[in-house]
Design a protein around this motif. Sequence first.
Motif, PDB file in Angstrom:
ATOM      1  N   GLN A  62       0.894  -1.155  -0.126  1.00 15.20           N
ATOM      2  CA  GLN A  62      -0.096   0.142  -0.037  1.00 15.20           C
ATOM      3  C   GLN A  62       0.993   1.446   0.020  1.00 15.20           C
ATOM      4  O   GLN A  62       0.475   2.289  -0.683  1.00 15.20           O
ATOM      5  CB  GLN A  62      -1.055   0.067   1.331  1.00 15.20           C
ATOM      6  CG  GLN A  62      -1.903   1.125   0.862  1.00 15.20           C
ATOM      7  CD  GLN A  62      -2.871   0.976  -0.134  1.00 15.20           C
ATOM      8  OE1 GLN A  62      -3.690  -0.344  -0.276  1.00 15.20           O
ATOM      9  NE2 GLN A  62      -3.242   1.945  -0.935  1.00 15.20           N
ATOM     10  N   ALA A  63       2.090   1.359   0.742  1.00  8.70           N
ATOM     11  CA  ALA A  63       2.897   2.313   0.793  1.00  8.70           C
ATOM     12  C   ALA A  63       3.464   2.554  -0.728  1.00  8.70           C
ATOM     13  O   ALA A  63       3.535   3.774  -1.186  1.00  8.70           O
ATOM     14  CB  ALA A  63       3.963   2.066   1.605  1.00  8.70           C
ATOM     15  N   ASP A  66       0.756   3.860  -2.844  1.00  5.36           N
ATOM     16  CA  ASP A  66       0.205   5.625  -2.458  1.00  5.36           C
ATOM     17  C   ASP A  66       1.595   6.355  -2.788  1.00  5.36           C
ATOM     18  O   ASP A  66       1.033   7.544  -2.987  1.00  5.36           O
ATOM     19  CB  ASP A  66       0.122   5.553  -1.020  1.00  5.36           C
ATOM     20  CG  ASP A  66      -1.308   4.884  -0.680  1.00  5.36           C
ATOM     21  OD1 ASP A  66      -2.049   4.382  -1.639  1.00  5.36           O
ATOM     22  OD2 ASP A  66      -1.530   4.611   0.672  1.00  5.36           O
ATOM     23  N   GLY A  67       2.799   5.793  -2.524  1.00  8.69           N
ATOM     24  CA  GLY A  67       3.763   6.935  -2.614  1.00  8.69           C
ATOM     25  C   GLY A  67       5.035   6.563  -3.468  1.00  8.69           C
ATOM     26  O   GLY A  67       5.991   7.483  -3.697  1.00  8.69           O
ATOM     27  N   ASP A 107       7.972  10.759  -5.886  1.00  7.64           N
ATOM     28  CA  ASP A 107       7.234   9.840  -6.654  1.00  7.64           C
ATOM     29  C   ASP A 107       7.179   9.977  -7.886  1.00  7.64           C
ATOM     30  O   ASP A 107       6.758  11.176  -8.474  1.00  7.64           O
ATOM     31  CB  ASP A 107       5.893   9.936  -5.873  1.00  7.64           C
ATOM     32  CG  ASP A 107       4.799   8.721  -6.589  1.00  7.64           C
ATOM     33  OD1 ASP A 107       5.449   7.878  -7.519  1.00  7.64           O
ATOM     34  OD2 ASP A 107       3.503   9.006  -6.277  1.00  7.64           O
ATOM     35  N   ARG A 111       4.429   2.491 -11.270  1.00  4.74           N
ATOM     36  CA  ARG A 111       3.880   1.505 -10.416  1.00  4.74           C
ATOM     37  C   ARG A 111       3.884   0.088 -11.234  1.00  4.74           C
ATOM     38  O   ARG A 111       3.294  -0.819 -10.887  1.00  4.74           O
ATOM     39  CB  ARG A 111       2.453   1.664 -10.187  1.00  4.74           C
ATOM     40  CG  ARG A 111       2.065   3.157  -9.344  1.00  4.74           C
ATOM     41  CD  ARG A 111       2.687   2.962  -8.221  1.00  4.74           C
ATOM     42  NE  ARG A 111       2.300   3.997  -7.238  1.00  4.74           N
ATOM     43  CZ  ARG A 111       2.862   5.389  -7.103  1.00  4.74           C
ATOM     44  NH1 ARG A 111       4.157   5.362  -7.952  1.00  4.74           N
ATOM     45  NH2 ARG A 111       2.580   6.398  -6.590  1.00  4.74           N
TER      46      ARG A 111
END
Length: 200
Positions: A62-63, A66-67, A107, A111
Amino acid sequence: MIEALAQGPVDGFGSSGGATNGLALLAEHPDDLRRFVGHEPPVSAYLPDHDEVVAAAKRMKQAYLDGGLGPGMARFFGLLMTSGELPAGFADQPTPNPAQFGLPTEDDGDRTNLLFRNVPSGLDFAVADSLRDLGDRVVIGIGAESHDELAARGAKSVAEHLGVRLVEFPGGHGGFSGGEYGQPAGDPDGFATVLRTLLD
């Protein structure tokens, strides 16, 4: 690939997630591998803190989502470098500062990192019981300097679960590394010497 090249059965080696993948390959295609050496598979299925490990892996993914890479890898390093069982609530700890690991703090929006595609399934992997029937065709390796970190604990638990040899290799989790890609240098020559004795 082994079938396409018609070169089997072959000897196999994998480290970390590669060790987990190799054990899965051996279970599905036992006739394609003569022997497989799995160095420090970070398998948590047989550890007493299994639930904490899986929770930490989910938080790590999740980190990342998100980032980006920096926060995701910071949590990854924090998980793998922790010695001993994870304390209750480990997953709820704040994300370490990526800069302390030399990781990017910005960032970039990407992904596509393959590591995070296999989280948490790679850490939650249960080794096939059928591997017990393969005897010395399965060898599990552990780093002499890995102490009680997650991958080393996973390796011990897999070897015990399968009833197979646990062999010590020089260095830690990256003992085969010559210092490439910013990794601490291990002992690749010593590592290769131990591996050759297992595959002879």
